[in-house]
Write a protein that holds these residues in place. Structure first.
Motif, mmCIF file in Angstrom:
data_model
loop_
_atom_site.group_PDB
_atom_site.id
_atom_site.type_symbol
_atom_site.label_atom_id
_atom_site.label_comp_id
_atom_site.label_asym_id
_atom_site.label_seq_id
_atom_site.Cartn_x
_atom_site.Cartn_y
_atom_site.Cartn_z
ATOM 1 N N LEU A 275 0.827 -1.205 0.000
ATOM 2 C CA LEU A 275 0.000 0.000 0.000
ATOM 3 C C LEU A 275 0.859 1.252 0.000
ATOM 4 N N ASN A 276 1.853 1.308 0.890
ATOM 5 C CA ASN A 276 2.708 2.495 0.978
ATOM 6 C C ASN A 276 3.483 2.727 -0.311
ATOM 7 N N GLY A 277 4.026 1.644 -0.870
ATOM 8 C CA GLY A 277 4.783 1.776 -2.111
ATOM 9 C C GLY A 277 3.921 2.246 -3.262
ATOM 10 N N ALA A 278 2.724 1.680 -3.385
ATOM 11 C CA ALA A 278 1.826 2.082 -4.470
ATOM 12 C C ALA A 278 1.381 3.529 -4.313
ATOM 13 N N ALA A 279 1.100 3.941 -3.070
ATOM 14 C CA ALA A 279 0.690 5.326 -2.821
ATOM 15 C C ALA A 279 1.826 6.290 -3.151
ATOM 16 N N ALA A 280 3.035 5.962 -2.718
ATOM 17 C CA ALA A 280 4.183 6.837 -2.973
ATOM 18 C C ALA A 280 4.474 6.950 -4.468
ATOM 19 N N LEU A 281 4.462 5.816 -5.166
ATOM 20 C CA LEU A 281 4.753 5.837 -6.597
ATOM 21 C C LEU A 281 3.680 6.582 -7.371
ATOM 22 N N THR A 282 2.422 6.365 -7.021
ATOM 23 C CA THR A 282 1.328 7.050 -7.714
ATOM 24 C C THR A 282 1.453 8.563 -7.570
ATOM 25 N N GLY A 283 1.646 9.015 -6.343
ATOM 26 C CA GLY A 283 1.744 10.450 -6.120
ATOM 27 C C GLY A 283 2.976 11.068 -6.758
ATOM 28 N N LEU A 284 4.119 10.421 -6.600
ATOM 29 C CA LEU A 284 5.377 10.978 -7.104
ATOM 30 C C LEU A 284 5.407 11.034 -8.622
ATOM 31 N N LEU A 285 5.114 9.920 -9.267
ATOM 32 C CA LEU A 285 5.232 9.862 -10.725
ATOM 33 C C LEU A 285 4.142 10.670 -11.418
ATOM 34 N N LEU A 286 2.915 10.623 -10.888
ATOM 35 C CA LEU A 286 1.846 11.401 -11.512
ATOM 36 C C LEU A 286 2.097 12.899 -11.345
ATOM 37 N N SER A 287 2.601 13.304 -10.189
ATOM 38 C CA SER A 287 2.920 14.715 -9.977
ATOM 39 C C SER A 287 4.002 15.183 -10.947
ATOM 40 N N ALA A 288 5.050 14.375 -11.090
ATOM 41 C CA ALA A 288 6.127 14.736 -12.007
ATOM 42 C C ALA A 288 5.621 14.827 -13.441
ATOM 43 N N LEU A 289 4.743 13.912 -13.825
ATOM 44 C CA LEU A 289 4.209 13.912 -15.186
ATOM 45 C C LEU A 289 3.338 15.141 -15.432
ATOM 46 N N VAL A 290 2.461 15.466 -14.488
ATOM 47 C CA VAL A 290 1.589 16.634 -14.643
ATOM 48 C C VAL A 290 2.415 17.914 -14.669
ATOM 49 N N THR A 291 3.421 18.014 -13.804
ATOM 50 C CA THR A 291 4.277 19.197 -13.789
ATOM 51 C C THR A 291 5.014 19.361 -15.107
ATOM 52 N N GLU A 292 5.516 18.260 -15.637
ATOM 53 C CA GLU A 292 6.227 18.324 -16.917
ATOM 54 C C GLU A 292 5.303 18.787 -18.036
ATOM 55 N N GLN A 293 4.089 18.256 -18.070
ATOM 56 C CA GLN A 293 3.130 18.648 -19.104
ATOM 57 C C GLN A 293 2.735 20.119 -18.957
ATOM 58 N N ASN A 294 2.551 20.574 -17.718
ATOM 59 C CA ASN A 294 2.223 21.987 -17.502
ATOM 60 C C ASN A 294 3.360 22.893 -17.972
ATOM 61 N N ASN A 295 4.594 22.500 -17.695
ATOM 62 C CA ASN A 295 5.736 23.304 -18.142
ATOM 63 C C ASN A 295 5.834 23.354 -19.656
ATOM 64 N N ILE A 296 5.568 22.229 -20.298
ATOM 65 C CA ILE A 296 5.589 22.194 -21.767
ATOM 66 C C ILE A 296 4.512 23.115 -22.337
ATOM 67 N N ARG A 297 3.324 23.077 -21.736
ATOM 68 C CA ARG A 297 2.239 23.949 -22.200
ATOM 69 C C ARG A 297 2.612 25.422 -22.040
ATOM 70 N N LEU A 298 3.211 25.765 -20.896
ATOM 71 C CA LEU A 298 3.617 27.155 -20.676
ATOM 72 C C LEU A 298 4.697 27.583 -21.669
ATOM 73 N N GLN A 299 5.617 26.682 -21.981
ATOM 74 C CA GLN A 299 6.665 27.011 -22.946
ATOM 75 C C GLN A 299 6.081 27.236 -24.338
ATOM 76 N N ILE A 300 5.098 26.400 -24.697
ATOM 77 C CA ILE A 300 4.456 26.570 -26.002
ATOM 78 C C ILE A 300 3.704 27.901 -26.057
ATOM 79 N N GLU A 301 2.984 28.221 -24.974
ATOM 80 C CA GLU A 301 2.263 29.494 -24.939
ATOM 81 C C GLU A 301 3.220 30.672 -25.029
ATOM 82 N N GLN A 302 4.350 30.590 -24.324
ATOM 83 C CA GLN A 302 5.332 31.666 -24.375
ATOM 84 C C GLN A 302 5.930 31.799 -25.779
#
Length: 334
Positions: A275-302
């Motif tokens: 449970l702990n491992g799945a929770a940690a991996l889900t939060g960490l990897l999904l957060s990193a993925l969303v942050t990366e996509q948001n940064n790419i979108r901001l770069q495209i807009e700029q």
């Protein structure tokens, strides 16, 4: 600069390094005391499902570099002293607990890890090169020391090794991201976002308590909360959410409550770490993925905004007006 000025600068640097080492040692020892509050006995040895000092040690190395490693060693010594009297053979455990985060730091630095955790690549590096792989060192050295000194029979080594490795790994996956994101915390001026953050925190605590204390198998309910936190707040939301899930789950497992009741200790540890491992991996990897996509979108807009400015500048430069809004006259029009 004079010799006296150079010596003064060097002394300041030495004193700063010593102060940093003391701070790391105190943080390591203090978090170790907190971790030991939720220790369990596995095959006659005391282990913790979550060992926060490992996560603190890696974060301090990422911030301060290799100069802080004596603080990790000193903190480990103090943690051992808290459990029992320190014996010479315990130096091996000190070495293992120091080498593991140091190796993790060197691997992450070698592979270009960024502490902002704003790329999926950084999340994967922290999972494998920061947690899963280097924590084999501390678990192996620690377990081998207990066996060789006769403190534990070799037949029980596997269970202790697995629990040791999982506890250190969870410390990296749950505590290090939270510490790395703390410097970026800013109070929001958006009241709706503040209300959403409070609602997320309260919901996470209530749902996790219900899921870990209910006799029904409801542990899966924590994952929509972690996904909510990661998508809406990225690591700033998912890291504390995953840590809260872990702490409350460990508490329920130690009390043998809810889904952890009527199971052997080995079964409880397996379910808990899954449970702990799945929770940690889900939060960490999904957060990193969303942050990366948001940064790419901001770069495209700029880039689009910059392109519009360039086109507007070229258009204005190629067709100067007369100040009255009329287009420029062609040469044949005089």
């Amino acid at each position: 600069m004079s010799d006296a000025g150079v010596r003064t600068t060097e002394w300041r640097r030495v004193l700063l390094d010593l102060l940093l080492i003391v701070v790391v040692a105190v943080a390591y020892h203090g978090s170790g005391w907190i971790g030991l509050l939720q220790r369990v006995v596995v095959e006659g040895a005391q282990v913790t499902p979550l060992w926060p000092p490992t996560g603190i040690a890696l974060a301090c190395l990422l911030w301060g570099g290799l100069r802080v490693w004596p603080g990790i060693a000193l903190g480990t010594y103090l943690a051992i002293e808290q459990l029992s009297s320190f014996d010479p053979e315990d130096l091996a455990i000190v070495a293992g607990n120091t080498l593991a985060p140091v190796c993790a730091f060197l691997l992450l630095r070698r592979t270009g890890f960024r502490t902002e955790l704003d790329r999926l690549r950084d999340g994967l590096l922290l999972v494998f090169l920061g947690g899963l792989l280097p924590m084999l060192i501390s678990a192996t050295i620690g377990t081998a020391t207990l066996v060789l000194t006769g403190d534990m029979p070799s037949s029980e080594a596997w269970g202790v090794w697995a629990a040791w490795w999982a506890g250190d790994t969870m410390g990296v996956l749950l505590v290090t991201p939270l510490l790395l994101v703390l410097p970026t915390v800013r109070l929001t001026r958006d009241p709706y976002r503040a209300v959403e953050a409070v609602a997320l925190g309260a919901t996470a605590v209530v749902v996790t308590l219900a899921a870990t204390r209910s006799s029904l198998s409801l542990l899966f309910l924590v994952f929509p909360l972690i996904i909510w936190a990661a998508v809406r707040f990225q690591l700033l939301g998912s890291a504390p959410c995953a840590l809260a899930v872990s702490v409350l789950s460990i508490s329920a497992a130690i009390d043998r409550a809810g889904p952890f009741a009527d199971h052997t200790l080995l079964e409880i540890m397996v379910n808990l770490q899954a449970l702990n491992g799945a929770a940690a991996l889900t939060g960490l990897l999904l957060s990193a993925l969303v942050t990366e996509q948001n940064n790419i979108r901001l770069q495209i807009e700029q880039a689009c905004e910059d392109l519009v400015e360039v086109v507007a500048h070229l258009t204005a430069g190629g067709r100067p007006d007369h100040g009255d809004g009329r287009p420029p006259a062609r040469p044949d029009q005089g």
